[in-house]
Design a protein around this motif. Sequence first.
Motif, PDB file in Angstrom:
ATOM      1  N   LYS A   1     -11.813  81.004 -46.712  1.00 42.93           N
ATOM      2  CA  LYS A   1     -11.993  82.450 -46.885  1.00 42.93           C
ATOM      3  C   LYS A   1     -11.988  83.169 -45.539  1.00 42.93           C
ATOM      4  CE  LYS A   1     -15.174  85.971 -48.596  1.00 42.93           C
ATOM      5  NZ  LYS A   1     -16.497  86.251 -49.200  1.00 42.93           N
ATOM      6  N   GLN A   2     -12.717  82.614 -44.575  1.00 42.86           N
ATOM      7  CA  GLN A   2     -12.799  83.256 -43.265  1.00 42.86           C
ATOM      8  C   GLN A   2     -11.438  83.290 -42.584  1.00 42.86           C
ATOM      9  OE1 GLN A   2     -15.649  84.688 -41.911  1.00 42.86           O
ATOM     10  NE2 GLN A   2     -16.559  84.290 -43.892  1.00 42.86           N
TER      11      GLN A   2
ATOM     12  N   LYS B   1     -19.690  82.304 -38.125  1.00 41.28           N
ATOM     13  CA  LYS B   1     -19.943  81.913 -39.514  1.00 41.28           C
ATOM     14  C   LYS B   1     -19.441  80.496 -39.769  1.00 41.28           C
ATOM     15  CE  LYS B   1     -21.015  82.335 -43.858  1.00 41.28           C
ATOM     16  NZ  LYS B   1     -22.431  82.297 -44.295  1.00 41.28           N
ATOM     17  N   ILE B   2     -18.235  80.208 -39.306  1.00 44.03           N
ATOM     18  CA  ILE B   2     -17.685  78.872 -39.510  1.00 44.03           C
ATOM     19  C   ILE B   2     -18.480  77.829 -38.731  1.00 44.03           C
ATOM     20  CG2 ILE B   2     -15.679  77.403 -39.038  1.00 44.03           C
ATOM     21  CD1 ILE B   2     -13.894  79.657 -39.839  1.00 44.03           C
TER      22      ILE B   2
ATOM     23  N   SER C   1     -14.497  75.781 -48.436  1.00 44.82           N
ATOM     24  CA  SER C   1     -14.304  77.036 -49.157  1.00 44.82           C
ATOM     25  C   SER C   1     -14.568  78.239 -48.255  1.00 44.82           C
ATOM     26  CB  SER C   1     -15.230  77.083 -50.377  1.00 44.82           C
ATOM     27  OG  SER C   1     -15.114  78.333 -51.039  1.00 44.82           O
ATOM     28  N   ILE C   2     -15.676  78.174 -47.508  1.00 51.83           N
ATOM     29  CA  ILE C   2     -16.026  79.275 -46.601  1.00 51.83           C
ATOM     30  C   ILE C   2     -14.998  79.382 -45.476  1.00 51.83           C
ATOM     31  CG2 ILE C   2     -17.716  80.030 -44.875  1.00 51.83           C
ATOM     32  CD1 ILE C   2     -19.889  78.880 -46.737  1.00 51.83           C
ATOM     33  N   SER C   3     -14.568  78.229 -44.956  1.00 45.70           N
ATOM     34  CA  SER C   3     -13.584  78.233 -43.882  1.00 45.70           C
ATOM     35  C   SER C   3     -12.272  78.854 -44.334  1.00 45.70           C
ATOM     36  CB  SER C   3     -13.321  76.809 -43.389  1.00 45.70           C
ATOM     37  OG  SER C   3     -14.486  76.268 -42.809  1.00 45.70           O
TER      38      SER C   3
ATOM     39  N   GLU D   1     -21.569  76.936 -40.495  1.00 48.80           N
ATOM     40  CA  GLU D   1     -21.326  76.010 -41.595  1.00 48.80           C
ATOM     41  C   GLU D   1     -21.046  74.599 -41.069  1.00 48.80           C
ATOM     42  OE1 GLU D   1     -21.725  76.695 -44.814  1.00 48.80           O
ATOM     43  OE2 GLU D   1     -22.436  78.633 -44.074  1.00 48.80           O
TER      44      GLU D   1
ATOM     45  N   GLU E   1     -10.744  86.963 -44.262  1.00 49.68           N
ATOM     46  CA  GLU E   1     -11.408  87.708 -43.198  1.00 49.68           C
ATOM     47  C   GLU E   1     -10.489  87.904 -41.994  1.00 49.68           C
ATOM     48  OE1 GLU E   1     -14.307  89.177 -43.589  1.00 49.68           O
ATOM     49  OE2 GLU E   1     -14.321  88.373 -45.623  1.00 49.68           O
TER      50      GLU E   1
ATOM     51  N   ALA F   1     -18.249  73.129 -49.811  1.00 49.50           N
ATOM     52  CA  ALA F   1     -18.724  74.485 -49.532  1.00 49.50           C
ATOM     53  C   ALA F   1     -18.207  74.958 -48.177  1.00 49.50           C
ATOM     54  CB  ALA F   1     -20.253  74.519 -49.556  1.00 49.50           C
TER      55      ALA F   1
END
Length: 344
Positions: free
Chosen positions: A103-104, A139-140, A99-101, A143, A108, A96
């Motif tokens: 995307k950012q 955000k990163i 995945s977020i990293s 996480e 982003e 997870a």
Amino acid sequence: MKSTFTSLLFLFTVTLATAQEFKTPVDYLNYIGKETDVITRTTWKYTSAVAHSKNSRKIDVTRKTLVRSIQTAAKKIEALKEGYKGDVEYKNQLLAFLSISEKQINQEYEKIIDMQEVAEQSYDFMEAFILARDLVNAKINEEVDKLNANQKIFATKYGIQIGEDNSELGKKMKISNEVFENHTQLYLIFFKVNFTESVLMKAIAENNLIAIQQNSNALEQYSNEGLDKLKTFKPYKNDLLLVNATKKILEFSKKEALEFAPEVIGFMMLNQKFQESKKTMDDKATKSRTKAEVDNFNLLVNELNNEVGTYNKLSTKFNTERSITINSWNTAGTTFISKHVPID
């Protein structure tokens, strides 16, 4: 201004309470750690490129390399279907995070690049750009905190002792974050007066007396606000290089508002008076002009001619000083980052 994007992936040092007893879960953590270590090192290369390179292409290449390293690690970790003996909680949390990293950093960050292109059009745009950039970092890092907490849960479950990351790479990343944050705070102070000054110069070029007065007032206000902020500002490692450069440009901007702008307004009003008088004289036939009108007009011409020389000297003086202070700040900013952000 160079945009900055750094995140600190804490990699913990795994030590065995009883090496033989916990060999398998430690191997599991070490395998994952090996993959995330690649990401951390690639992140550092990107951070270092931002700090020490002015080549935007090189910076973007390192960003894309970072994205690929995340994708590669995600595939390898996703292949661990059973995690450790069916325990997939930590593995899923890591996936997870990756995945977020991705995307950012990928999606982003592209948005942030677009914002950066218009950031210098206004102080509000610049502030919004920096806020958006910081939100991506936050955000990163949020996480990362979740991931670290989950790693500790896994370690506790299997009796593994977790120590904080004291690696050289971890230290470098921490230092980089602190340096960029310090630079950003001073940059915003600098940018606010620098942008207002550019608007003032535009108003002068357009002979807009109202705009000149409004922006000179704003320039004085922002200069005073900046000088007040510097009184309580805590420079990184007590390095006053960028603080002093910021102070100089604030003091110059204040002087520009209090000394140069009033002279500009006075000269423009005199020139305006001359133009109106000239039109009046031109509209009259030579025989219709009185001696008093001619004498007054000639006096006005002489006064304007005298003021032109004084005004030009003053403009040259302030233009030169402005260029020097701005260049000095930019040089100090580059030197500050290069000096404190570690090199590979």
